[in-house]
Design an enzyme around this catalytic site. Structure first.
Site, PDB file in Angstrom:
ATOM      1  N   ARG A 104       0.871  -1.186   0.000  1.00  0.00           N
ATOM      2  CA  ARG A 104       0.000   0.000   0.000  1.00  0.00           C
ATOM      3  C   ARG A 104       0.899   1.223   0.000  1.00  0.00           C
ATOM      4  NH1 ARG A 104      -5.257   1.393   3.686  1.00  0.00           N
ATOM      5  NH2 ARG A 104      -6.085  -0.084   2.154  1.00  0.00           N
ATOM      6  N   HIS A 131      -7.748   1.088  -6.082  1.00  0.00           N
ATOM      7  CA  HIS A 131      -7.888   0.174  -4.933  1.00  0.00           C
ATOM      8  C   HIS A 131      -8.573  -1.111  -5.429  1.00  0.00           C
ATOM      9  CE1 HIS A 131      -7.920  -1.181  -0.941  1.00  0.00           C
ATOM     10  NE2 HIS A 131      -8.810  -0.384  -0.393  1.00  0.00           N
ATOM     11  N   GLN A 134     -10.211  -3.887  -3.065  1.00  0.00           N
ATOM     12  CA  GLN A 134     -11.475  -3.452  -2.481  1.00  0.00           C
ATOM     13  C   GLN A 134     -12.635  -3.715  -3.454  1.00  0.00           C
ATOM     14  OE1 GLN A 134     -12.329  -1.879   0.615  1.00  0.00           O
ATOM     15  NE2 GLN A 134     -14.293  -2.524  -0.201  1.00  0.00           N
ATOM     16  N   ASP A 222     -17.680   6.905  -0.429  1.00  0.00           N
ATOM     17  CA  ASP A 222     -16.389   6.817   0.254  1.00  0.00           C
ATOM     18  C   ASP A 222     -16.186   8.144   0.990  1.00  0.00           C
ATOM     19  OD1 ASP A 222     -13.793   6.119   1.001  1.00  0.00           O
ATOM     20  OD2 ASP A 222     -12.945   6.230  -1.021  1.00  0.00           O
ATOM     21  N   CYS A 261     -16.561   1.302   1.324  1.00  0.00           N
ATOM     22  CA  CYS A 261     -15.340   0.522   1.547  1.00  0.00           C
ATOM     23  C   CYS A 261     -14.864   0.606   2.991  1.00  0.00           C
ATOM     24  CB  CYS A 261     -14.244   0.967   0.588  1.00  0.00           C
ATOM     25  SG  CYS A 261     -13.769   2.704   0.773  1.00  0.00           S
ATOM     26  N   ARG A 289     -13.574  -8.859   2.113  1.00  0.00           N
ATOM     27  CA  ARG A 289     -12.156  -8.579   1.838  1.00  0.00           C
ATOM     28  C   ARG A 289     -11.323  -9.824   2.117  1.00  0.00           C
ATOM     29  NH1 ARG A 289     -10.186  -3.391   1.784  1.00  0.00           N
ATOM     30  NH2 ARG A 289      -8.404  -4.434   0.843  1.00  0.00           N
TER      31      ARG A 289
HETATM   32  N1  NVA Z   1     -10.378   6.706  -0.761  1.00  0.00           N
HETATM   33  C1  NVA Z   1      -9.951   6.234   0.536  1.00  0.00           C
HETATM   34  C2  NVA Z   1     -10.117   4.750   0.625  1.00  0.00           C
HETATM   35  C3  NVA Z   1      -9.742   4.165   1.970  1.00  0.00           C
HETATM   36  C4  NVA Z   1      -9.883   2.688   2.000  1.00  0.00           C
HETATM   37  C5  NVA Z   1      -8.504   6.640   0.759  1.00  0.00           C
HETATM   38  O1  NVA Z   1      -7.686   6.504  -0.154  1.00  0.00           O
HETATM   39  O2  NVA Z   1      -8.195   7.101   1.861  1.00  0.00           O
HETATM   40  N1   CP Z   2     -11.278  -0.344   2.815  1.00  0.00           N
HETATM   41  C1   CP Z   2      -9.980  -0.369   3.192  1.00  0.00           C
HETATM   42  O1   CP Z   2      -9.057  -0.555   2.395  1.00  0.00           O
HETATM   43  O2   CP Z   2      -9.802  -0.248   4.532  1.00  0.00           O
HETATM   44  P1   CP Z   2      -8.420  -0.040   5.270  1.00  0.00           P
HETATM   45  O3   CP Z   2      -7.875   1.307   4.862  1.00  0.00           O
HETATM   46  O4   CP Z   2      -8.784  -0.108   6.727  1.00  0.00           O
HETATM   47  O5   CP Z   2      -7.475  -1.141   4.875  1.00  0.00           O
END
Ligand code: NVA
Ligand code: CP
Length: 304
Positions: A104, A131, A134, A222, A261, A289
């Protein structure tokens, strides 16, 4: 070992993506004994440069439930984060230790730097660009609820962000209509819309959330401020009319579900009434997930 990266949904065939979803559903139904030695003896490293709850838990458990060894790396205490070693050399070293890397990161360009060195599969655990893991859990949830994602009517409401982009990739691969309702300045560009449509994504852009929500079967949102986003107040101001609440859910089909998500910012992009309500599939989506991660991992190391 032959392997495949899982970096973006648009780079993977519809056939393989469908096989991943079907396997995840089958393994979930059959229970652990059906797959607990599927990847026995292999190792996974996970590396997070941004916070995570669900992705961390689900990959940790997924690896263990497939019989893999797991190393969770703490980016902050690694030499590359302190400028003492390149990310490329870190990747090259990992080749000798583990059979797959879940990563990540804050900048999608880092995937290219890694892939130039990796001889093991790389799994995108979120970047500023997309992502995909997800959205595979989301498609799994839609498949469980509706039988198939094909021909569904899906609404994305909010800014055009990493999660939204992976939904667009999925529209082309799974064959569903995707509406995107975003305010001016936070929407997909015309150029990207054209590029996505050329790949087969069935996307329709709106500014009015209520109009976009008419008769949709899946309403999906989101947070208004993603990890790494700045100008939180300006974003909240621009997105204030894009909340998923009971009134918006009433525009959708009677059997519509709500997806998120997570993490959610209750009272901003969604009300508690919707997130905790009978139409919310967000908790099933979070659990999925784990199931879909297992199938993605097995696909990457050719053990599906
Ligand atoms: N769009 C959000 C998704 C978190 C799972 C982010 O990137 O923070
Ligand atoms: N939805 C998601 O990716 O959650 P986290 O940021 O907690 O991993």
């Amino acid at each position: 070992m032959t392997f495949k990266h899982f970096i973006d949904i648009d780079q993977i065939s519809a056939q393989d993506l469908t096989a991943i979803i079907n396997t995840a559903i089958a393994w979930k139904q059959a229970g652990l004994a059906s797959h607990n030695s599927q990847c026995a003896g292999l190792s996974l490293a996970t590396l997070f440069e941004k916070p995570s709850t669900r992705t961390r838990i689900s990959f940790n458990l997924a690896a263990q439930q497939l019989g893999m060894y797991l190393v969770e790396l703490d980016a902050e205490t690694m030499h590359f984060k302190q400028g003492k070693e390149t990310l490329q050399d870190t990747a090259r070293m990992l080749n000798g230790f583990v059979d797959a890397l879940m990563y990540r990161t804050d900048k999608v360009a880092k995937f290219d730097a890694l892939c130039a060195q990796l001889t093991i599969p790389l799994i995108n655990g979120l970047s500023d660009h997309s992502h995909p893991c997800q959205i595979m859990a989301d498609i799994m949830t839609v498949t469980e609820r509706f039988g198939t994602a094909k021909d569904r009517k899906v609404l994305w409401i909010g800014d055009y962000n990493n999660v939204a982009r992976s939904w667009c990739h999925a529209s082309a691969k799974f064959g569903f209509e995707l509406r995107l309702a975003s305010p001016e300045g936070y929407a997909m560009t015309d150029t990207e819309a054209e590029t996505l449509r050329a790949t087969g994504a069935d996307i329709h852009r709106f500014h009015d959330p209520a109009e976009a929500a008419k008769n949709v079967e899946i309403i999906n949102t989101d947070v208004w401020v993603s990890m790494g986003d700045s100008h939180a107040d300006a974003r909240a101001q621009a997105l204030k009319d894009y909340q998923v609440n009971t009134a918006l859910m009433q525009q959708a089909a009677r059997n519509a579900i709500f997806l998120h998500c997570l993490p959610a910012n209750r009272g901003q992009e969604v009300t508690s009434e919707v997130l905790d309500g009978t139409q919310s599939a967000a908790w099933q989506q979070a659990e999925n997930r784990l199931h879909v991660q297992k199938a993605i991992l097995a696909w990457c190391v050719n053990r599906l």
